[in-house]
Design a protein around this motif. Structure first.
Motif, PDB file in Angstrom:
ATOM      1  N   ASN A  79       0.796  -1.231   0.000  1.00 51.03           N
ATOM      2  CA  ASN A  79       0.000   0.000   0.000  1.00 51.03           C
ATOM      3  C   ASN A  79       0.828   1.280   0.000  1.00 51.03           C
ATOM      4  OD1 ASN A  79      -2.972  -0.801   0.272  1.00 51.03           O
ATOM      5  ND2 ASN A  79      -1.928  -2.163   1.685  1.00 51.03           N
ATOM      6  N   THR A  82       1.089   3.625  -3.371  1.00 48.87           N
ATOM      7  CA  THR A  82      -0.163   4.331  -3.657  1.00 48.87           C
ATOM      8  C   THR A  82      -0.378   5.466  -2.671  1.00 48.87           C
ATOM      9  OG1 THR A  82      -1.081   2.236  -4.416  1.00 48.87           O
ATOM     10  CG2 THR A  82      -2.643   4.025  -4.036  1.00 48.87           C
ATOM     11  N   HIS A 136      -6.205   6.223   3.434  1.00 47.88           N
ATOM     12  CA  HIS A 136      -5.711   5.816   2.115  1.00 47.88           C
ATOM     13  C   HIS A 136      -6.736   6.156   1.029  1.00 47.88           C
ATOM     14  CE1 HIS A 136      -2.816   3.141  -0.033  1.00 47.88           C
ATOM     15  NE2 HIS A 136      -3.838   2.982  -0.852  1.00 47.88           N
ATOM     16  N   ILE A 140      -6.571   8.992  -2.032  1.00 47.42           N
ATOM     17  CA  ILE A 140      -6.811   8.693  -3.445  1.00 47.42           C
ATOM     18  C   ILE A 140      -7.887   9.624  -4.008  1.00 47.42           C
ATOM     19  CG2 ILE A 140      -7.697   6.941  -5.051  1.00 47.42           C
ATOM     20  CD1 ILE A 140      -6.270   4.851  -3.220  1.00 47.42           C
TER      21      ILE A 140
END
Length: 153
Positions: A79, A82, A136, A140
């Motif tokens: 992860n 990203t 997260h 994004i």
């Protein structure tokens, strides 16, 4: 031609991104200590099911904790790109939000790893750190919005 103005607040985004490198290093060192305790030699990535199921109870526990620490580290590695990429892109237009979300991500990756190795059945302690996942997804989303705004210039 697109011209981007980077605000001084973007420095906080960079600090949040750098903090994730420290978390990754911490993960690696932590796995090393669990590896030593479990007596799993390199290059073996995990203790196998057969090794764990035939070991003494205390050794099986050490192997399971090693496997859990290793899995937490691998999940971090899966992860991390990203998260950092989204943080850097989101920070162009939303530096404060990206910095805060990046810090939440980094702190909760530590909570996740500690929880994963707290001995709870099936690594269920990792759920204490699941706020990383919300951060997260938010990163994004902010990255997508930031990219869209830049493309519209």
């Amino acid at each position: 031609m697109v011209s981007l103005d980077i605000t001084p607040e973007y420095g906080y985004v960079l600090l949040a991104a750098v903090s994730t490198f420290a978390v990754g290093t911490w993960h690696g060192m932590r796995v090393g200590s669990f590896r030593k305790q479990a007596k799993i030699p390199y290059p073996y990535e995990y203790a196998s099911y057969e090794q764990v199921s035939t070991a003494s109870p205390s050794r099986a526990k050490d192997m399971t904790l090693f496997n859990s620490a290793q899995r937490a580290h691998q999940n971090f590695n899966e992860n991390h790109p990203t998260a950092v990429g989204a943080m850097l892109i989101a920070g162009i237009k939303y530096p404060t939000a990206a910095a805060v979300l990046g810090a939440v991500w980094a702190v909760n990756r530590v909570v996740y790893a500690i929880g994963y190795t707290n001995g709870a059945e099936g690594g269920k302690g990792r759920y204490y750190g699941l706020l990383w996942m919300l951060a997260h997804y938010a990163l994004i989303g902010y990255a997508g919005t930031s990219a869209w705004k830049i493309a519209q210039i």
